[in-house]
Structures are given as structure tokens and as C-alpha cells.
Design a protein around this motif. Structure first.
Motif, short mmCIF file in Angstrom:
data_model
loop_
_atom_site.label_atom_id
_atom_site.label_comp_id
_atom_site.label_asym_id
_atom_site.label_seq_id
_atom_site.Cartn_x
_atom_site.Cartn_y
_atom_site.Cartn_z
N UNK A 180 0.94 -1.26 0.10
CA UNK A 180 0.15 0.16 0.16
C UNK A 180 0.81 1.29 0.06
N UNK A 181 1.90 1.25 0.77
CA UNK A 181 2.81 2.35 0.71
C UNK A 181 3.44 2.65 -0.56
N UNK A 182 3.86 1.64 -1.18
CA UNK A 182 4.45 1.71 -2.56
C UNK A 182 3.68 2.00 -3.68
N UNK A 183 2.04 1.88 -3.50
CA UNK A 183 1.06 1.67 -4.45
C UNK A 183 0.91 3.35 -5.03
N UNK A 184 0.88 3.48 -6.46
CA UNK A 184 0.63 5.02 -6.84
C UNK A 184 -0.55 5.66 -6.50
N UNK A 199 -3.02 4.58 -3.81
CA UNK A 199 -3.09 4.80 -2.42
C UNK A 199 -2.21 5.28 -1.42
N UNK A 200 -0.90 4.97 -1.98
CA UNK A 200 0.23 5.11 -1.10
C UNK A 200 0.33 6.69 -0.83
N UNK A 201 0.09 7.72 -1.42
CA UNK A 201 0.17 8.95 -0.93
C UNK A 201 -0.44 9.17 0.51
N UNK A 202 -1.65 8.63 0.52
CA UNK A 202 -2.86 8.61 1.77
C UNK A 202 -2.05 8.20 2.78
N UNK A 203 -1.05 7.16 2.69
CA UNK A 203 -0.38 6.80 3.92
C UNK A 203 0.94 7.70 3.96
N UNK A 204 1.71 7.94 3.11
CA UNK A 204 3.09 8.46 3.31
C UNK A 204 2.92 10.05 3.09
N UNK A 205 2.29 10.51 2.46
CA UNK A 205 2.28 11.94 2.36
C UNK A 205 1.30 12.64 3.12
N UNK A 206 0.13 12.31 3.15
CA UNK A 206 -0.96 12.97 3.75
C UNK A 206 -0.89 12.52 5.50
N UNK A 207 -0.89 11.04 5.81
CA UNK A 207 -0.96 10.88 7.02
C UNK A 207 0.67 10.67 7.78
N UNK A 208 1.30 10.41 6.82
CA UNK A 208 2.66 10.38 7.41
C UNK A 208 3.02 9.08 8.26
N UNK A 209 2.27 8.10 7.89
CA UNK A 209 2.18 6.90 8.39
C UNK A 209 3.53 6.08 8.90
N UNK A 210 3.62 6.08 10.18
CA UNK A 210 4.99 5.31 10.77
C UNK A 210 4.70 4.07 10.86
N UNK A 211 5.01 2.92 9.99
CA UNK A 211 4.55 1.51 10.13
C UNK A 211 4.88 0.94 11.49
N UNK A 212 6.04 1.19 11.88
CA UNK A 212 6.28 0.68 13.21
C UNK A 212 5.32 0.82 14.51
N UNK A 213 4.93 2.04 14.32
CA UNK A 213 4.06 2.59 15.28
C UNK A 213 2.34 2.40 15.03
N UNK A 214 2.17 2.15 13.64
CA UNK A 214 0.92 1.98 13.31
C UNK A 214 0.68 0.29 13.25
N UNK A 215 1.48 -0.35 13.06
CA UNK A 215 1.40 -1.89 12.92
C UNK A 215 0.55 -2.33 14.29
N UNK A 216 1.21 -1.91 15.48
CA UNK A 216 0.77 -2.79 16.78
C UNK A 216 -1.01 -2.23 16.87
N UNK A 217 -1.34 -1.19 16.33
CA UNK A 217 -2.59 -0.61 16.32
C UNK A 217 -3.44 -1.19 15.55
N UNK A 218 -3.03 -1.25 14.27
CA UNK A 218 -3.67 -1.88 13.35
C UNK A 218 -3.90 -3.52 13.53
N UNK A 219 -3.11 -4.11 14.19
CA UNK A 219 -3.08 -5.34 14.49
C UNK A 219 -3.93 -5.68 15.71
N UNK A 220 -4.18 -4.93 16.30
CA UNK A 220 -5.10 -4.78 17.54
C UNK A 220 -6.72 -4.80 17.04
N UNK A 221 -6.79 -3.98 15.75
CA UNK A 221 -7.97 -3.76 15.16
C UNK A 221 -8.48 -5.11 14.67
#
Length: 154
Positions: A27-31, A33-55
Motif C-alpha cells: 500500500x505504501x508503494x502503490x501509486x 493509495x500510497x500517498x494517503x499513508x506516506x504523504x498525507x498521514x505520514x504513517x510510521x509503520x512501526x507505530x501503526x502496525x501494533x494498533x492496526x493488528x489490534x483492530x
């Protein structure tokens, strides 16, 4: 289908973590939807991963580990840049490819169905779209799973 996936269902948090890392890498590499994660939200995968795994652990296995607002961050993204039906369709496409690449079984099927339901619900809530229109063949709405390039075989 790979041999690993043939007999291996999603069985818990460890499996979800691997699926989610695979999904977010794509998703981060996808032309689209990637910008939603990388440019707009600035998602840090290591922070996000435990939260989304909980979900996802709660969604699939009914654990009580997730207590956050799942809609709020999506509303903020949508306010910054409108998320279209095609964006949600691409999310579903990548999610299903991540699951299918690793797992087969009832939990894997439930993960894919849940992902599609979440995408439809989010799009409807954010854009006020009628879900029947999103799924109608030939519409410019949600991309049906049968039309997905990543799920076709050559």
C-alpha cells in the motif's frame, strides 16, 4: 496459489502481523493509495502496525484489544484529500492479495470479507454514497473483486 497458503489459515496475532506488514508494504508503494499513508498521514509503520493488528485481531477473533476511533483518522484523510470509490477498491485489492498470498481458510475468507465491508462502510459514511451504487456492475464506483488484476491468473 502458493503451497504455504494452501493449508494455512490465519490463526492469530502473529499471522495478522505478517499479513498487515505485507499489505502496508504494498500500500505504501502503490501509486493510487500510497500517498494517503506516506504523504498525507505520514504513517510510521512501526507505530501503526501494533494498533492496526489490534483492530484486526478484534475484528477476526473478537479480542478486546482495540479501543480506538477507527473512523476519525479516515475522516481526517478524506478532509485532506477525498478518498474515491476507486481508492477504496484499490485498498480491497491489495488487502485481498496480501491475505491470499499467505493464507487460505475460514479466517482468511472472513478477513477479506471484513475488509470489503469496512471499505464499503467507510466510503458510504465519508462520501454519502449508496452502497448499492458502489457495487453495481459498470458503475464508476467500488471496484468489484472479480475485476481485480491481482486476483486474475494468466
Amino acid at each position: 496459489m502458493n503451497q504455504f497458503a494452501a493449508d494455512n489459515d490465519i490463526s492469530g496475532r502473529a499471522d495478522l502481523t505478517v499479513v498487515l506488514r505485507r499489505f502496508y508494504t504494498a500500500a505504501f508503494a502503490d501509486r493510487r493509495i500510497g500517498p494517503f499513508f506516506t504523504e498525507i498521514a505520514g504513517t510510521d509503520l512501526e507505530v501503526h502496525l501494533p494498533r492496526i493488528t489490534d483492530f484486526w485481531e478484534r475484528a477476526l477473533f473478537r479480542t478486546a484489544g482495540y479501543g480506538r476511533d477507527a473512523f476519525g483518522p479516515h475522516a481526517a484523510l478524506h478532509a485532506a484529500r477525498a478518498m474515491t470509490a476507486e481508492d477504496f477498491g484499490r485498498w480491497v485489492q491489495l488487502w485481498n492479495a496480501a491475505v491470499d498470498g499467505l493464507h487460505r481458510g475460514p479466517n482468511a475468507e472472513r478477513a477479506k470479507a471484513t475488509g470489503e465491508r469496512i471499505a464499503l462502510a467507510l466510503h458510504q459514511r465519508l462520501a454519502g454514497a449508496d452502497p448499492a451504487l458502489l457495487l453495481r456492475p459498470g458503475s464508476q464506483g467500488f471496484v468489484p473483486l472479480a475485476a481485480l488484476e491481482l486476483r486474475t491468473t494468466a
